[in-house]
Design an enzyme around this catalytic site. Structure first.
Site, PDB file in Angstrom:
ATOM      1  N   GLN A  52       0.836  -1.205   0.000  1.00 48.10           N
ATOM      2  CA  GLN A  52       0.000   0.000   0.000  1.00 48.10           C
ATOM      3  C   GLN A  52       0.863   1.244   0.000  1.00 48.10           C
ATOM      4  OE1 GLN A  52      -2.080   0.659   3.692  1.00 48.10           O
ATOM      5  NE2 GLN A  52      -2.137   2.840   3.268  1.00 48.10           N
ATOM      6  N   THR A  83     -11.797  -4.877   6.701  1.00 49.21           N
ATOM      7  CA  THR A  83     -10.911  -3.727   6.638  1.00 49.21           C
ATOM      8  C   THR A  83     -11.640  -2.610   5.911  1.00 49.21           C
ATOM      9  OG1 THR A  83      -8.870  -2.890   5.580  1.00 49.21           O
ATOM     10  CG2 THR A  83      -9.945  -4.734   4.519  1.00 49.21           C
ATOM     11  N   CYS A 196     -12.933   2.554  10.844  1.00 48.67           N
ATOM     12  CA  CYS A 196     -11.780   1.688  11.084  1.00 48.67           C
ATOM     13  C   CYS A 196     -12.134   0.839  12.294  1.00 48.67           C
ATOM     14  CB  CYS A 196     -10.530   2.531  11.343  1.00 48.67           C
ATOM     15  SG  CYS A 196      -9.067   1.583  11.754  1.00 48.67           S
TER      16      CYS A 196
END
Length: 229
Positions: A52, A83, A196
């Protein structure tokens, strides 16, 4: 009962919350010794995070697509990415399998619209807040999405990656996040999405006067609705 396919490991703390939520949810709904039928493929968080950071999204997609094919082969009826950040490649993952993906952004957007909100704040990793792949999908449901000013991003990321991912839940960090939520309220947010999983370990509805939308809990509830329909 359908079998739920989970792609986890991003982080394992997040995956544990999903697994526990699905099983306690089935027990609450069905009683007795009932538990969720599920298959999980857990990837290496360090590996996909490094990719990422290098913007090697095709490589991330290949890893997660491989995990998705694995859970499909193991009998999953539908798929969940445990996620938010890695929903960046959700479409590529979904295209790799023949089972549907329960997209997190669609789930949280529906929860917000059901409460007749027109605007909502979004808190997540710096990547999820600074890129539009997730907030645009929420906005596609007719919602205005507010994100914190960039000066706050480093603090949120530090709390997530240096503390919560490692199971550290600190009152000082809770106060900092709640103060930020109050700023977003002043800016016009009618609710706040905890985008999150780890943030849900830190902030709860009792901490805020704004409606709080815990993305993982909502995702789990939607998965249970589908699996038990």
């Amino acid at each position: 009962m359908q079998t739920i396919g989970l792609i986890g490991g991003m982080s394992w703390e997040s995956s544990a919350v999903y697994y526990q939520g699905l099983n306690t949810g089935v027990e609450e709904r069905l009683g007795g010794l009932a538990s969720a039928k599920s298959v999980m493929a857990s990837v290496n968080f360090a590996e996909v995070t490094a990719l990422q950071e290098q913007e090697r999204w095709d490589d991330v997609a290949e890893i997660l697509a491989g995990a998705a094919r694995g859970v499909e082969s193991a009998g999953a009826d539908f798929l969940m990415l445990c996620t938010t950040t890695f929903h960046r490649v959700a479409e590529q993952v979904e295209a790799a399998v023949d089972i549907p993906l329960l997209h997190l952004a669609d789930v949280v957007a529906q929860a917000c619209t059901e409460q007749r909100l027109s605007s909502v704040a979004f808190l997540g990793t710096t990547f999820a807040m600074s890129r539009s792949f997730f907030t645009d999908r929420i906005a596609g449901h007719g919602l205005e999405v507010l994100v914190p000013d960039e000066r706050h991003h480093e603090m949120i990321n530090r709390v997530i990656y240096d503390e919560l991912v490692h199971g550290k839940v600190l009152d000082t960090s809770r106060r900092a996040i709640v103060e930020l939520i109050e700023e977003l309220w002043d800016a016009g947010a009618g609710g706040v999405i905890l985008g999150c999983t780890e943030l849900e370990l830190l902030v709860h509805q009792a901490d805020s006067e704004l409606p709080v939308f815990p993305a993982t809990q909502l995702h789990v509830s939607a998965a249970l609705d589908r699996a038990l329909a």
